[in-house]
Design an enzyme around this catalytic site. Structure first.
Site, short mmCIF file in Angstrom:
data_model
loop_
_atom_site.label_atom_id
_atom_site.label_comp_id
_atom_site.label_asym_id
_atom_site.label_seq_id
_atom_site.Cartn_x
_atom_site.Cartn_y
_atom_site.Cartn_z
N CYS A 385 47.21 58.86 -57.23
CA CYS A 385 46.57 57.55 -57.03
C CYS A 385 47.52 56.42 -57.46
O CYS A 385 48.50 56.18 -56.77
CB CYS A 385 45.23 57.51 -57.75
SG CYS A 385 44.09 56.39 -56.91
N HIS A 511 42.50 62.22 -55.54
CA HIS A 511 42.53 62.88 -56.85
C HIS A 511 42.32 64.38 -56.68
O HIS A 511 41.19 64.86 -56.76
CB HIS A 511 41.41 62.32 -57.74
CG HIS A 511 41.64 60.91 -58.15
ND1 HIS A 511 42.20 60.56 -59.35
CD2 HIS A 511 41.38 59.75 -57.51
CE1 HIS A 511 42.29 59.24 -59.43
NE2 HIS A 511 41.79 58.72 -58.33
N GLU A 513 42.89 66.65 -58.72
CA GLU A 513 42.47 67.28 -59.98
C GLU A 513 40.96 67.55 -60.03
O GLU A 513 40.53 68.50 -60.68
CB GLU A 513 42.89 66.42 -61.19
CG GLU A 513 42.17 65.08 -61.37
CD GLU A 513 42.79 63.91 -60.61
OE1 GLU A 513 43.52 64.16 -59.62
OE2 GLU A 513 42.54 62.75 -60.97
N1 GLN Z 1 44.22 50.86 -59.21
C1 GLN Z 1 44.54 51.56 -58.00
C2 GLN Z 1 43.56 51.26 -56.89
O1 GLN Z 1 42.47 50.81 -57.14
C3 GLN Z 1 44.62 53.05 -58.25
C4 GLN Z 1 43.32 53.65 -58.67
C5 GLN Z 1 43.47 55.01 -59.32
O2 GLN Z 1 44.53 55.37 -59.80
N2 GLN Z 1 42.36 55.74 -59.42
O3 GLN Z 1 43.84 51.49 -55.74
#
Ligand code: GLN
Length: 537
Positions: A385, A511, A513
């Protein structure tokens, strides 16, 4: 088996918080599923936030995301990792949600003429939320974990609701209470009084626990068990010792040894002609406890003081380590403490680096320095992310020569917004539950490390973000060696980027994970750890 009515197991906690109700619930769930029953686990959280999505990880630890896009308590991660079945919006209920539903109904006029009160209206809504899962007809058991500690003011409506349910469910419900039996070094003794008091508190609310799980640092001898049984009105075999374990993955076996599942089945009148089948679990544990090799990797993030903030990532690393017969030590490195001058020293001896998800600009430059270093030094890199977004920014600055490149999350006025707010997010004002959340499909090109991992061109992964790779720069990136290898074809969002000339450089917008479980470790984590092992060699 699903012919007989759904059984409800209510798990409460006393004496202190952090006794591990989540792990006990997940372990009991595991034992019951291994006997062939279908089980789901639900968490009731007594805070007023609608969900933990708006809470700082320092407050709450990780926010776990379900397939259907619920932002939930991290215990749901344990439930999924242990049981290998997915949870949903219905599996996490908060006081905020309960009150919101009741107040919305009041405004609609649903209670017309009545005074709306905690009893019966709030408790009825709690009961409805608990029964939703059972009413799907999919589960033999619904385990409901009540957050907090009995006696807390916030927990009172929940305790009252489950007290009522016990009678409404006519023998199809059971109370399991988790307490602490502390060891007083000065006296050289285990003390049962806190447990007795905690049961007394439950009794004041009209609940007699059926089973007591006693968390302890020392074995409970039979005298102590007998004493607890006698003073807390439970049967002797319903006093279950829960010794501190070296890993949470040992707890199902400890609970099996203590007969937790057997006593639950007996008390619910279920014939115990099923057998616990935990071969696969035991193999995993065996692998975890007897690794053939060791590596150390770095996890760069800004919440490293609180490792619960990255719970699913650290568990996914454990799962993938076992799959590679390898013990993976994780060095937690604070992104705010890394800069261009000390990055080499900070990352020495690491076989790979994972750059964590996150929000806001604190620590972002440290993540970017980290990525420049691992990219230039051929060290395996996995960006998740914000970790992936940071990799894109780093590449833009240092390879495409766009010195000012950034995400508009960090700098609204950057002349090169290589990461930009998603179109559908531009009008969004509310912070709660409004990100791009939950599962979305992704198509993978066959010439990629992602494909080598998944062995599939169509995957689905969970998301939690507002910002996204800016497609205006896609060709420039491609021409200079950073390739988008995974795309959401519906709205053309880049989901995976890779550098094919690097030994292992993968950034993912989603994600992974959240989907790693003991039975199904995540393919990207497996390949990443494997690349780290190769790097060490
Ligand atoms: N802050 C970034 C976004 O909103 C990444 C979010 C995250 O790492 N879950 O796109």
């Amino acid at each position: 088996m699903s012919k007989s009515p759904t059984k409800y197991l209510f798990v409460t906690g006393g004496v202190t918080s952090s006794l591990g109700k989540g792990i006990i619930s997940a372990s009991l769930g595991k034992l019951l599923t291994s006997r062939g029953y279908s089980v789901t686990i639900q968490k009731l959280d007594p805070y007023i936030n609608i969900d933990p999505g708006t809470m700082n990880p320092y407050e709450h630890g990780e926010c776990f995301v379900t397939n259907d896009g619920a932002e939930t308590d991290l215990d749901l991660g344990h439930y999924e990792r242990f049981l290998d079945n997915e949870t949903s919006q219905a599996n996490n209920v908060t006081t905020g949600r309960i009150y919101q539903t009741v107040i919305n109904k009041e405004r609609k006029g649903d209670y017309l003429g009545k005074t709306v009160q905690i009893i019966p209206h709030i408790t009825d809504e709690i009961k409805r939320r608990i029964k939703i899962l059972g009413e799907t007809g999919k589960f033999d058991f619904v385990i409901t974990e009540i957050g907090g500690t009995v006696g807390d003011i916030e927990a009172l409506p929940y305790v009252e609701a489950v007290r009522q349910l016990k009678w409404e469910l006519e023998g199809n419900a059971l109370f399991i209470h988790l307490t602490l039996v502390p060891y007083l070094a000065a006296a050289g003794e285990l003390k049962t009084k806190p447990t007795q008091h905690s049961v007394k508190t439950l009794l004041e609310s009209g609940i007699q626990p059926d089973v007591l799980v006693c968390r302890t640092e020392h074995p409970l001898n039979s005298d102590i068990k007998r004493k607890v049984a006698r003073f807390c009105n439970v049967e002797r075999d319903a006093v279950i010792e829960s010794m501190d374990a070296s890993t949470i993955y040992e707890v199902p076996l400890l609970m099996q040894k203590e007969g937790l599942d057997k006593v639950v089945l007996r008390k619910l009148g279920l014939e115990d002609n099923t057998e616990v089948k935990l071969e696969q679990w035991c193999d995993f544990l065996e692998g975890l406890q007897n690794p053939k090799q060791n590596i150390t990797i770095g996890l760069v993030g800004k919440y490293v003081e609180l490792q619960d903030a990255y719970k699913s990532i650290s568990e996914a690393i454990i799962h993938a380590g076992v799959k590679n017969s390898c013990k993976v030590k994780v060095n937690w490195i604070h992104s705010e403490e890394i800069n261009e001058n000390n990055v080499e020293e900070k990352l020495t001896g690491l076989s790979g680096v994972l750059v964590a998800p996150g929000f806001g600009d604190r620590g972002i430059e440290g993540k970017i320095s980290t990525i420049k270093y691992v990219r230039e030094n051929n060290i395996p890199f996995f960006g998740i992310c914000l970790g992936m977004q940071s990799a894109v920014i780093e590449y833009a600055r240092n390879i495409l020569g766009l010195k000012d490149a950034n995400s508009t999350e960090m700098n609204k006025n950057t002349s090169h917004p290589v990461i930009d707010i998603m179109e559908e997010q531009k009008e969004v004002i509310d912070k709660g539950g409004t990100m791009r959340l939950g599962s979305y499909d992704c198509s993978i090109s066959t010439e990629s490390e992602a494909y080598n991992s998944y062995k599939n061109t169509n995957i689905s992964e969970r998301h939690r973000h507002r910002f996204e790779f800016n497609n205006k720069y896609k060709t420039d990136f491609k021409n200079s060696g950073l390739i988008a290898t995974g795309i959401n074809t519906k709205n053309d969002l880049v989901e995976i980027v890779e550098i094919p000339t690097h030994p292992w450089f993968v950034g993912v917008q989603f994600h992974p994970e959240y989907k790693s479980t003991v039975s199904n470790p995540h393919p990207l984590f497996i390949r990443f750890i494997n690349a780290c092992i190769q790097h060490k060699k």
